[in-house]
Write a protein that holds these residues in place. Sequence first.
Motif, PDB file in Angstrom:
ATOM      1  N   THR A   1       0.807  -1.226   0.000  1.00  0.00           N
ATOM      2  CA  THR A   1       0.000   0.000   0.000  1.00  0.00           C
ATOM      3  C   THR A   1       0.839   1.275   0.000  1.00  0.00           C
ATOM      4  OG1 THR A   1      -0.140  -0.128   2.426  1.00  0.00           O
ATOM      5  CG2 THR A   1      -1.940  -1.092   1.176  1.00  0.00           C
TER       6      THR A   1
ATOM      7  N   PRO B   1      -8.087   3.826   0.149  1.00  0.00           N
ATOM      8  CA  PRO B   1      -8.855   2.588   0.283  1.00  0.00           C
ATOM      9  C   PRO B   1      -9.040   1.911  -1.061  1.00  0.00           C
ATOM     10  CG  PRO B   1     -10.315   4.485   0.339  1.00  0.00           C
ATOM     11  CD  PRO B   1      -8.914   5.032   0.319  1.00  0.00           C
TER      12      PRO B   1
ATOM     13  N   GLU C   1      -9.884  12.230   7.908  1.00  0.00           N
ATOM     14  CA  GLU C   1      -9.061  11.142   8.441  1.00  0.00           C
ATOM     15  C   GLU C   1      -7.860  11.681   9.210  1.00  0.00           C
ATOM     16  OE1 GLU C   1      -9.219   7.813   8.360  1.00  0.00           O
ATOM     17  OE2 GLU C   1     -11.133   7.677   7.305  1.00  0.00           O
TER      18      GLU C   1
END
Length: 394
Positions: free
Chosen positions: A270, A290, A302
């Motif tokens: 990621t 995501p 976030e």
Amino acid sequence: MREAQANDVRQETVVVKRSLVRNAGRIGLGALACTLVVFSSGCAFAPGMHVNVDPKKAVEGNYRIIPVTSTVLGEQRAWEQTRAAAMRTWGLPVQDPAAPTREYRIGPGDVLAVTVWEHPELSNPYGEKRAAGDGIEVGVDGRVFFPYAGLTKVSGLTLDDVRALLTRKLGVIARSPQVDVRVVAFRSQRVYITGEVVQPGVVALDTAPKGLIEALAERGGLNERASRRRIYLSRGKARYEIDLRRIYGGELGAVNLALKSGDVIRVPDTSEDQVLVLGEVTNPRAMPLPGETLSALSAIAEAGGVSRLSARGSDIYVFRASDSLEPDREATQVYQIDMRKPQGMLFATHFELRPRDVVYVASTGLSKYNSVVQQLLPSLQEIFYIDRIMDRSR
């Protein structure tokens, strides 16, 4: 007055530097080194600096300021749909789910079991007991040796071809021989799975239809560190970036790419999908995108939301790298979302981020941020540049 503004700019730049340093471990050692070098050199602020916010006037320096409007959002959406359609298959063949089997062509390394009915001395000339799966391995030259047939070239042939060939050769010693040929070990056609999967390794292509989905499943699927957005398929000299979200579903439905022998599939982690949120937010940090989408406003949420004291009525800026390996020739894009306008919140909600975007929440007042962007941009451009070089070298 100008001196006070310059002091404010210096203080804000220090905050940005600290944010970059705190997050440098997440964006890579190369980016950290570049950032420290750029910021350690030091720069002076000139009061009255101005950044042209008119997109029609194009490039100032080597970046562009693009005010986000409904038109820009529409263009972004169209770009995403076009890229998603391309990254879905890149025009590569798709595995037909209705195909029960595929025509397999024998190659070096395959192991064949040959049975001549009513002639056990041919099938097993030495008479020893043989385990199930034992057979004759195809040599590197593509040939096998069989009693009374001698060295026979079988590479590139189908099982029916080999059966007919051996039947003809053995016909000189046996009347109407009944020959059966099977592959007991598929070794010549292989696909390599690397990166963030449960069991990296080799997937053998056999007579059963096997596409990208089956190959990943055979190696245990993706692990917890794997990107849910992209994988890389190398085929010969070509390299394709496949949108993993569209492989398993999405608006266009699932698709299963057909594989070829020699394909190399790499599943990245990621770290390639991260965005960096800096500036007047509660918790500046890097965060992975995501599996679906993340808007600029969601990323700020976030990160704990904007600071109540210093970001009231502030603008949001999104730094986005160009695709060029020559940063001096093509502008870095800087998208500006004016939160002082009523539609600013709506635009921030619908502005979708891409991997490696840098979201910056500015302090109140565009004039002060214009000076900060002059300090931030060189280091960000170097980070983008290093990332692109690393991408091309993989």
